[in-house]
Design an enzyme around this catalytic site. Structure first.
Site, PDB file in Angstrom:
ATOM      1  N   TRP A 222     -10.808  -8.441   6.812  1.00 20.47           N
ATOM      2  CA  TRP A 222     -11.952  -9.347   6.918  1.00 20.47           C
ATOM      3  C   TRP A 222     -12.127 -10.027   5.563  1.00 20.47           C
ATOM      4  CZ3 TRP A 222     -14.889 -11.069  10.855  1.00 20.47           C
ATOM      5  CH2 TRP A 222     -15.965 -11.896  10.496  1.00 20.47           C
TER       6      TRP A 222
ATOM      7  N   GLN B  20     -19.672 -17.625  12.499  1.00 19.16           N
ATOM      8  CA  GLN B  20     -19.402 -17.710  11.070  1.00 19.16           C
ATOM      9  C   GLN B  20     -18.419 -18.815  10.711  1.00 19.16           C
ATOM     10  OE1 GLN B  20     -18.872 -13.156  10.802  1.00 19.16           O
ATOM     11  NE2 GLN B  20     -19.619 -13.723   8.790  1.00 19.16           N
TER      12      GLN B  20
ATOM     13  N   GLU C 130     -21.895 -16.146   5.860  1.00 20.25           N
ATOM     14  CA  GLU C 130     -22.049 -14.693   5.798  1.00 20.25           C
ATOM     15  C   GLU C 130     -23.475 -14.291   6.195  1.00 20.25           C
ATOM     16  OE1 GLU C 130     -21.338 -10.931   5.850  1.00 20.25           O
ATOM     17  OE2 GLU C 130     -19.767 -12.452   5.738  1.00 20.25           O
ATOM     18  N   TRP C 131     -23.837 -14.634   7.439  1.00 27.94           N
ATOM     19  CA  TRP C 131     -25.095 -14.222   8.039  1.00 27.94           C
ATOM     20  C   TRP C 131     -26.291 -14.550   7.140  1.00 27.94           C
ATOM     21  CZ3 TRP C 131     -23.670 -14.247  12.713  1.00 27.94           C
ATOM     22  CH2 TRP C 131     -22.427 -13.715  13.097  1.00 27.94           C
TER      23      TRP C 131
ATOM     24  N   ARG D 152      -7.857 -11.573  15.201  1.00 35.32           N
ATOM     25  CA  ARG D 152      -9.035 -11.106  15.922  1.00 35.32           C
ATOM     26  C   ARG D 152     -10.144 -12.136  15.753  1.00 35.32           C
ATOM     27  NH1 ARG D 152     -13.530  -7.584  14.002  1.00 35.32           N
ATOM     28  NH2 ARG D 152     -14.725  -7.160  15.883  1.00 35.32           N
TER      29      ARG D 152
ATOM     30  N   HIS E  91     -20.146 -10.999  19.094  1.00 35.32           N
ATOM     31  CA  HIS E  91     -20.303 -10.762  17.664  1.00 35.32           C
ATOM     32  C   HIS E  91     -21.654 -11.342  17.247  1.00 35.32           C
ATOM     33  CE1 HIS E  91     -17.907  -9.966  13.765  1.00 35.32           C
ATOM     34  NE2 HIS E  91     -19.185 -10.141  13.425  1.00 35.32           N
TER      35      HIS E  91
ATOM     36  N   ASN F 110     -18.931  -6.133  18.819  1.00 30.20           N
ATOM     37  CA  ASN F 110     -18.676  -5.876  17.409  1.00 30.20           C
ATOM     38  C   ASN F 110     -19.942  -5.312  16.779  1.00 30.20           C
ATOM     39  OD1 ASN F 110     -17.000  -6.478  14.794  1.00 30.20           O
ATOM     40  ND2 ASN F 110     -19.082  -7.182  14.374  1.00 30.20           N
ATOM     41  N   GLU F 111     -19.814  -4.113  16.247  1.00 29.57           N
ATOM     42  CA  GLU F 111     -20.886  -3.476  15.477  1.00 29.57           C
ATOM     43  C   GLU F 111     -22.244  -3.497  16.170  1.00 29.57           C
ATOM     44  OE1 GLU F 111     -18.899  -4.259  11.078  1.00 29.57           O
ATOM     45  OE2 GLU F 111     -20.839  -5.179  11.532  1.00 29.57           O
TER      46      GLU F 111
END
Length: 449
Positions: A400, A25, A407-408, A82, A126, A170-171
């Site tokens: 965040w 990102q 943003e993806w 992070r 991520h 992550n997620e």
């Protein structure tokens, strides 16, 4: 809402305040320094996948501007940062040779953070799998879990004593469901059965990676970051309550139960074809590794209605620019709930590793007045304080995000940052929320002293 000083006083003295980002990102430099493509390079360059037809080739140019960005973190007065590692930057093929030029970038970043007394929190994955591994089946290939463990071992050996923490994933819910179930994210698969198998391989890779890193005897705390939410029935009808329970099982418990109970939740398993969900006998023992911390990312709740058309929440605090309901009280309810459910099963200290709001920020002169984001932060900080008062062991909060970024699948249309990024000039401009956060942290640190 309490004013800043009163709010700051509700957090324990050693509480950690930080910001978070991720590699694809912000880094840019997509073809520099020996980096090879990841699945997000491939996905973002595929026509029709990104809303504004953009990609992460340049993003925030953090690869070249990391020192400037570290200076911003320091000027905010924050304790911690992070970030994630681009796997294909340090190991272009996802297996085999290491790319020393890529490793040196992260060494420089970690050193710059140390010089400013900012604790470095690394996330290994991520969402940006090396494309070379995707061509071998990606996360559907069980062997990818072994490759991930070797990658984790190498990063721990090189950096583990310079880091405050290392998170494996992550997620993983997003990797599995958005990447392989709905196709919204890379690699763009649309196969619900594949998504289930991917989720298992992600958890397996997590367990293998924790084992590999533990063997390095490093000082960094080890854990995983999960996106979580409450699942609230729209009514007290039997149908809505049952649907909400299933939603919670297939999302929160689907990842928490293997880690802390050693099995998947029966409520979720009951709805899948187990003949197509492959789990080896030893897998659950590998997944159930003791953790030093759990990262929790929270943005919204799930509001479950079985009616046609479904009921929608009142959204009394409005919606973010992502269209997500602003529901701060869901954060404290979530935290208290997982504390009660897992506290006797080895639940470690919790960090809020992501929480933030997309706002349609407008640059007016040299200022961005984002009062809605400040209100969002205050309300969510208050809910974290409420959970701490209820006995939940929460040790830090990472907003965040530090910067507006790619943003993806929304591209550059959504802005989450405390700092505005002009993507043409790459100028960084503090928003009002950044100024507010700095003031809040200063008041917190005054109490700490």
């Amino acid at each position: 809402m309490p004013e800043q000083t009163a709010l700051a006083q509700q957090f324990p003295p050693q509480f950690v305040w930080g910001v978070a980002t991720s590699a694809y990102q912000i880094e840019g430099a997509a073809t520099e320094g020996g980096r090879a493509p990841s699945i997000w390079d491939t996905f973002s360059h595929t026509p029709g996948k990104i809303l504004d037809h953009s990609n992460g080739d340049v993003a925030c140019d953090h690869y070249h501007r990391y020192a400037e960005d570290v200076e911003h973190i320091a000027n905010l007065g924050l304790d911690a940062y992070r970030f994630s590692v681009s796997w294909s930057r340090v190991q272009p093929d996802g297996s085999g040779a290491w790319n020393e030029e890529g490793m040196e970038f992260y060494a420089r970043l970690i050193q710059a953070l140390a010089q400013k007394n900012i604790r470095a929190h690394m996330t290994l994955y991520h969402w940006d799998l090396p494309q070379a591994l995707q061509e071998q089946g990606g996360w559907l290939n069980r062997q990818t879990a072994q490759h991930f463990a070797r990658y984790a071992q190498e990063m721990a050996a090189r950096f583990g004593n310079q880091l405050a923490s290392i998170a494996t994933h992550n997620e993983p819910w997003c990797t599995a469901n958005l990447g392989h179930g709905t196709g919204q994210f890379a690699p763009g698969m649309q196969d619900e059965v594949a998504a289930l198998q991917v989720s298992h391989h992600l958890l397996l890779s997590h367990g293998l990676a924790i084992q590999a890193m533990r063997a390095q005897n490093i000082s960094a705390q080890l854990g995983i970051v999960l996106n979580q939410w409450t699942a609230d029935p729209a009514t007290d009808s039997e149908a809505d309550c049952a649907a909400a329970a299933w939603e919670y099982a297939r999302s929160v418990q689907w990842f928490m139960d293997p880690i802390f109970r050693g099995h998947y939740p029966e409520l979720a398993l009951a709805k899948i074809d187990r003949s197509r969900f492959l789990v080896e006998p030893e897998d659950m023992q590998v997944i159930q590794q003791p953790l030093d911390f759990l990262g929790v990312n929270y943005y919204f709740r799930a509001y479950i209605s079985t009616e046609t058309p479904p009921r929608i929440p009142a959204a009394t605090l409005g919606l973010t620019d992502m269209g997500w309901e602003i529901y701060p009280e869901g954060l404290s309810r979530l935290l208290i709930g997982i504390h009660q459910e897992y506290k006797d099963l080895g639940l470690p200290p919790i960090y809020i590793t992501e929480n933030g709001m997309a706002v349609a920020d407008q640059l007016v002169g040299e200022q961005i007045h984002d009062a809605a984001r400040i209100d969002y932060m205050q309300r969510h900080f208050q809910e974290v304080a409420k959970a701490i008062a209820a006995g939940v062991n929460i040790q830090g909060f990472f907003y965040w995000s530090l910067l507006d970024n790619f943003e993806w699948n929304s591209g550059y249309l959504r802005r989450f940052g405390l700092i505005y990024v002009d993507y043409v000039s790459q100028r960084r401009i503090w928003k009002d929320s950044a100024i507010w956060f700095k003031s809040f942290v200063q008041k917190f640190k005054t109490r700490r002293r």
